[in-house]
Write a protein that holds these residues in place. Structure first.
Motif, PDB file in Angstrom:
ATOM      1  N   LEU A 147      19.786 -28.712  -7.297  1.00  0.00           N
ATOM      2  CA  LEU A 147      18.538 -29.472  -7.434  1.00  0.00           C
ATOM      3  C   LEU A 147      17.390 -28.514  -7.740  1.00  0.00           C
ATOM      4  O   LEU A 147      17.340 -27.402  -7.191  1.00  0.00           O
ATOM      5  N   ILE A 148      16.477 -28.952  -8.605  1.00  0.00           N
ATOM      6  CA  ILE A 148      15.220 -28.201  -8.772  1.00  0.00           C
ATOM      7  C   ILE A 148      14.070 -29.173  -8.523  1.00  0.00           C
ATOM      8  O   ILE A 148      13.931 -30.182  -9.216  1.00  0.00           O
ATOM      9  N   LEU A 149      13.268 -28.870  -7.494  1.00  0.00           N
ATOM     10  CA  LEU A 149      12.096 -29.692  -7.175  1.00  0.00           C
ATOM     11  C   LEU A 149      10.857 -28.841  -7.395  1.00  0.00           C
ATOM     12  O   LEU A 149      10.860 -27.657  -7.056  1.00  0.00           O
ATOM     13  N   TYR A 150       9.824 -29.464  -7.932  1.00  0.00           N
ATOM     14  CA  TYR A 150       8.611 -28.692  -8.226  1.00  0.00           C
ATOM     15  C   TYR A 150       7.615 -28.753  -7.083  1.00  0.00           C
ATOM     16  O   TYR A 150       7.369 -29.805  -6.508  1.00  0.00           O
ATOM     17  N   THR A 151       7.087 -27.592  -6.731  1.00  0.00           N
ATOM     18  CA  THR A 151       6.150 -27.520  -5.627  1.00  0.00           C
ATOM     19  C   THR A 151       4.924 -26.736  -6.057  1.00  0.00           C
ATOM     20  O   THR A 151       5.028 -25.757  -6.802  1.00  0.00           O
ATOM     21  N   SER A 152       3.768 -27.203  -5.616  1.00  0.00           N
ATOM     22  CA  SER A 152       2.532 -26.502  -5.940  1.00  0.00           C
ATOM     23  C   SER A 152       2.281 -25.463  -4.878  1.00  0.00           C
ATOM     24  O   SER A 152       2.507 -25.709  -3.693  1.00  0.00           O
ATOM     25  N   GLY A 153       1.810 -24.315  -5.300  1.00  0.00           N
ATOM     26  CA  GLY A 153       1.589 -23.267  -4.308  1.00  0.00           C
ATOM     27  C   GLY A 153       0.297 -22.553  -4.564  1.00  0.00           C
ATOM     28  O   GLY A 153      -0.676 -23.150  -5.028  1.00  0.00           O
ATOM     29  N   THR A 154       0.303 -21.265  -4.266  1.00  0.00           N
ATOM     30  CA  THR A 154      -0.916 -20.482  -4.428  1.00  0.00           C
ATOM     31  C   THR A 154      -1.015 -19.899  -5.840  1.00  0.00           C
ATOM     32  O   THR A 154      -1.895 -19.110  -6.120  1.00  0.00           O
ATOM     33  N   THR A 155      -0.089 -20.278  -6.696  1.00  0.00           N
ATOM     34  CA  THR A 155      -0.237 -19.918  -8.102  1.00  0.00           C
ATOM     35  C   THR A 155      -0.698 -21.185  -8.812  1.00  0.00           C
ATOM     36  O   THR A 155      -0.497 -22.279  -8.295  1.00  0.00           O
ATOM     37  N   GLY A 160       9.539 -24.172  -9.590  1.00  0.00           N
ATOM     38  CA  GLY A 160      10.760 -24.952  -9.366  1.00  0.00           C
ATOM     39  C   GLY A 160      11.528 -24.360  -8.193  1.00  0.00           C
ATOM     40  O   GLY A 160      11.896 -23.185  -8.224  1.00  0.00           O
ATOM     41  N   VAL A 161      11.756 -25.164  -7.174  1.00  0.00           N
ATOM     42  CA  VAL A 161      12.491 -24.704  -5.993  1.00  0.00           C
ATOM     43  C   VAL A 161      13.967 -25.051  -6.201  1.00  0.00           C
ATOM     44  O   VAL A 161      14.316 -26.226  -6.310  1.00  0.00           O
ATOM     45  N   VAL A 162      14.809 -24.028  -6.271  1.00  0.00           N
ATOM     46  CA  VAL A 162      16.231 -24.265  -6.539  1.00  0.00           C
ATOM     47  C   VAL A 162      17.012 -24.299  -5.227  1.00  0.00           C
ATOM     48  O   VAL A 162      16.964 -23.343  -4.453  1.00  0.00           O
ATOM     49  N   THR A 163      17.691 -25.416  -4.990  1.00  0.00           N
ATOM     50  CA  THR A 163      18.596 -25.469  -3.834  1.00  0.00           C
ATOM     51  C   THR A 163      20.025 -25.646  -4.329  1.00  0.00           C
ATOM     52  O   THR A 163      20.276 -26.317  -5.333  1.00  0.00           O
ATOM     53  N   THR A 164      20.949 -25.014  -3.602  1.00  0.00           N
ATOM     54  CA  THR A 164      22.364 -25.140  -3.942  1.00  0.00           C
ATOM     55  C   THR A 164      22.942 -26.343  -3.195  1.00  0.00           C
ATOM     56  O   THR A 164      22.294 -26.897  -2.306  1.00  0.00           O
ATOM     57  N   HIS A 165      24.189 -26.686  -3.533  1.00  0.00           N
ATOM     58  CA  HIS A 165      24.843 -27.765  -2.780  1.00  0.00           C
ATOM     59  C   HIS A 165      24.983 -27.368  -1.313  1.00  0.00           C
ATOM     60  O   HIS A 165      24.831 -28.202  -0.420  1.00  0.00           O
ATOM     61  N   ALA A 166      25.236 -26.082  -1.057  1.00  0.00           N
ATOM     62  CA  ALA A 166      25.374 -25.632   0.333  1.00  0.00           C
ATOM     63  C   ALA A 166      24.050 -25.804   1.081  1.00  0.00           C
ATOM     64  O   ALA A 166      24.027 -26.243   2.234  1.00  0.00           O
ATOM     65  N   ASN A 167      22.928 -25.492   0.419  1.00  0.00           N
ATOM     66  CA  ASN A 167      21.618 -25.690   1.051  1.00  0.00           C
ATOM     67  C   ASN A 167      21.414 -27.158   1.418  1.00  0.00           C
ATOM     68  O   ASN A 167      20.982 -27.495   2.518  1.00  0.00           O
ATOM     69  N   ILE A 168      21.743 -28.024   0.456  1.00  0.00           N
ATOM     70  CA  ILE A 168      21.531 -29.459   0.683  1.00  0.00           C
ATOM     71  C   ILE A 168      22.423 -29.952   1.827  1.00  0.00           C
ATOM     72  O   ILE A 168      21.972 -30.704   2.704  1.00  0.00           O
ATOM     73  N   PRO A 362      11.771 -14.374 -10.431  1.00  0.00           N
ATOM     74  CA  PRO A 362      12.317 -13.426  -9.460  1.00  0.00           C
ATOM     75  C   PRO A 362      11.239 -12.750  -8.606  1.00  0.00           C
ATOM     76  O   PRO A 362      11.435 -12.534  -7.414  1.00  0.00           O
ATOM     77  N   THR A 363      10.086 -12.469  -9.207  1.00  0.00           N
ATOM     78  CA  THR A 363       9.038 -11.781  -8.431  1.00  0.00           C
ATOM     79  C   THR A 363       8.506 -12.710  -7.336  1.00  0.00           C
ATOM     80  O   THR A 363       8.398 -12.316  -6.178  1.00  0.00           O
ATOM     81  N   ALA A 364       8.205 -13.959  -7.728  1.00  0.00           N
ATOM     82  CA  ALA A 364       7.703 -14.921  -6.725  1.00  0.00           C
ATOM     83  C   ALA A 364       8.752 -15.129  -5.642  1.00  0.00           C
ATOM     84  O   ALA A 364       8.417 -15.249  -4.451  1.00  0.00           O
ATOM     85  N   THR A 365      10.017 -15.163  -6.029  1.00  0.00           N
ATOM     86  CA  THR A 365      11.077 -15.362  -5.035  1.00  0.00           C
ATOM     87  C   THR A 365      11.087 -14.198  -4.060  1.00  0.00           C
ATOM     88  O   THR A 365      11.063 -14.394  -2.843  1.00  0.00           O
ATOM     89  N   GLN A 366      11.073 -12.994  -4.622  1.00  0.00           N
ATOM     90  CA  GLN A 366      11.120 -11.799  -3.777  1.00  0.00           C
ATOM     91  C   GLN A 366       9.922 -11.764  -2.827  1.00  0.00           C
ATOM     92  O   GLN A 366      10.065 -11.487  -1.635  1.00  0.00           O
ATOM     93  N   GLU A 367       8.755 -12.088  -3.369  1.00  0.00           N
ATOM     94  CA  GLU A 367       7.541 -12.031  -2.547  1.00  0.00           C
ATOM     95  C   GLU A 367       7.526 -13.077  -1.439  1.00  0.00           C
ATOM     96  O   GLU A 367       6.795 -12.943  -0.474  1.00  0.00           O
TER      97      GLU A 367
END
Ligand code: MLC
Ligand code: AMP
Length: 502
Positions: A147-155, A160-168, A362-367
């Motif tokens: 799943l990819i859900l869009y979330t607003s943040g500080t940018t 897009g927030v990626v979740t796997t089947h295991a996450n769900i 990747p940078t936003a993820t890492q941060e």
């Protein structure tokens, strides 16, 4: 087979979904989603995590599309039904979706776009039964993206927030356990289905456990109570604004009707509130009118749910409770060291529920993770007598209105493209009904000083962004309040609005 489909297959002829006045069994859901999966595969063996965007109204069609995408090996990207084209386009381009599925009524919105970009475009009402159902749909491993859900943040642009089947699976199973979901439950979905609250807590949990889910096309207090009155629903979940609106509606009814509805609601097993702070006054009023102590919980698109008041035991007003099973939570200082007992700190979270990554960032993820793998929520909390209390957010640029998370920066960016506006600052101010109200201080260009009209601005705005992101009030200033570094002082902007209301 993914666990959710194994569970559903076992339910057979039990009613899974009620929508548009019709009932659908689990068997119908499985068969129809397999059929659609075969269509989406279009002779391929596996969609191999291709992104499939879908704009489908809540109900049977929504769930069958979601399940079809998963069974075909795709990654589901639910689109917001009220987005104007530019916002939809952003999601489509960012995910690189090359398949789109729509309910008939949305075909007109995306048809030209799909053609122009040579995307596969499926209109649900126009799919016949011609394709044979493939018996050997691909085997989907749980570590695949789901799943990819869009979330607003500080940018300024949503991520897009990626979740796997295991996450769900983890997000759903912790709630099944904590809230004791069972197959005899019957819930109602009144929430939008491009966010975790509706997708995971309501639809995900009910379909996982073999319960029944009734869908409303959109929120309506009157319709909700009409359905409650039938006496089948026993689990209800919503955001604080919805409880506020339901209370306001109940207050318009005469005493006899109020007593009658209270009797119906008292028979419910569970009523949950979350996505934004539940005001103590709303919890108390709801308690009086429904006979229920609301269970408040805390969650986030990146986590599903993380903290919850207990199902059994004390549900404390003003608190979100204790960490859910399998979810680790810590409060930390600015150096990410755990704070001393009783001190406030930022909530950080670890567990199988935590998302995989921000899509192609990747940078936003890492941060967003600490060095040792804890997700930084940006929410500040304190633990008092064992219960977490949310104190606020580390960023003034994130607004929660009606349960939606909205980036002030994203709105500012759009407002600045308006020909009348020279500069602007968007903030959220406290509001009983909406949690926070989006408001904008604007500096006009010279030519616009005498002709500026907020109605014209609002009409223009909703062509750029979803209506729920629209500023509800404007103040025209000569200049924005800035500090010595030239940075806009958002707290000053809030003060200006609060003073203007007094
Ligand atoms: C709409 N209106 C607002 C508004 N949104 N006014 C102020 N602030 C807002 N945010 C106004 C509209 O302009 C309109 O006025 C009127 O309210 C009705 O608008 P609407 O769009 O028809 O609203 P409505 O359908 O009543 O929807 C209200 C709602 C909706 C509360 C049902 O906002 C909603 O579904 N919220 C849930 C969002 C959600 O699911 N969040 C979860 C995210 S996941 P007029 O004058 O034009 O008629 C998450 C994680 C977690 O947060 O923990 O769960
Ligand atoms: P979203 O990004 O839309 O998933 O919103 C998640 C955010 O909603 C969290 O980071 C919190 O700020 C807020 N939130 C969710 N539940 C609660 C709650 N019960 N109380 C206060 N804030 C909440």
């Amino acid at each position: 087979m993914l666990q959710i489909f194994e569970q559903a297959t076992k339910q057979g002829g039990k009613i899974a979904i009620q929508s548009n006045g019709q009932s659908y069994t689990y068997t119908a859901l499985i068969n129809s989603s397999k059929h659609l999966a075969s269509v989406l595969l279009n002779q391929q063996k596996d969609l191999q995590q291709a992104r499939v965007a879908f704009m489908v109204h809540p109900g049977f069609d929504y769930v069958r599309t979601l399940w079809a995408i998963w069974q075909a090996g795709g990654v589901a990207v639910p689109l917001c039904l009220t987005y104007p084209l530019p916002s939809l386009q952003y999601v489509l381009e960012d995910t690189g979706a090359d398949i789109i599925v729509v309910s008939d009524e949305y075909a007109v919105i995306l048809n030209d776009y799909a053609k122009e970009h040579q995307l596969s475009f499926y209109v649900l009402g126009q799919l016949g039964n011609a394709t044979t159902i493939l018996n050997d749909l691909p085997t989907i491993k749980v570590d695949r993206n789901a799943l990819i859900l869009y979330t607003s943040g500080t940018t300024n642009l949503p991520k897009g927030v990626v979740t796997t089947h295991a996450n769900i699976e983890a997000q759903i199973s912790t709630l099944i356990k904590a809230w004791e979901w069972n197959a005899s439950d019957h819930t109602i979905c009144v929430l939008p289905l491009h966010h975790v609250h509706g997708i995971i807590n309501v639809v995900g949990c009910s379909m996982w456990i073999g319960a029944t889910c009734t869908f409303l096309e959109s929120f309506s207090a009157e319709e909700i109570f009409q359905i409650f009155e039938k006496g089948d629903i026993n689990v209800f979940m919503a955001v604080p604004t919805i409880y506020f609106k339901l209370i306001a509606y109940l207050e318009t009814l005469d005493d006899r009707k109020q007593v009658q509805l209270k009797k119906v609601m008292q028979a419910f097993r569970l009523m949950v509130c979350g996505s934004a702070a539940l005001p103590v006054s709303v919890m108390e009023k709801w308690g009086k009118m429904s006979g229920h102590t609301l269970l408040e919980r805390y969650g986030m698109t990146e986590l599903g749910m993380a903290i919850s008041n207990p199902y059994h035991g004390v549900r404390k007003a003003g608190y979100v409770g204790i960490p859910l099973p399998s979810v680790e939570v810590k409060l930390v200082d600015e150096q990410y060291h755990e704070v001393e007992k009783g001190m406030p700190g930022e909530i950080i979270v670890k567990g199988p529920n935590v998302f995989k990554e921000y899509w192609q960032k990747p940078t936003a993820t890492q941060e967003s993770f600490t060095m040792d793998g804890w997700f930084k929520t940006g929410d500040i909390a304190v633990v008092e007598e064992g219960y977490y209390r949310i104190m606020g957010r580390s960023s003034v640029d994130i607004i929660k209105s009606g349960g939606y998370k909205i980036s002030a920066l994203e709105i500012e960016e759009v407002l600045r493209t308006n020909e009348s506006i020279d500069d602007c600052a968007v903030v959220g101010i406290a509001d009983d009904e909406w949690g926070e109200l989006i408001v904008a201080a604007i500096v006009l260009k010279d030519f616009a000083q005498s002709t500026f009209d907020t109605k014209v601005l609002n009409d223009w705005f909703v062509q750029q962004m979803a209506g729920y992101k629209k500023p509800r009030k404007y103040i025209v200033l000569k200049e924005l309040p800035r500090n010595a570094m030239g940075k806009v002082v958002k707290n000053e902007v809030k003060k200006i609005f609060n003073q203007s209301i007094l």
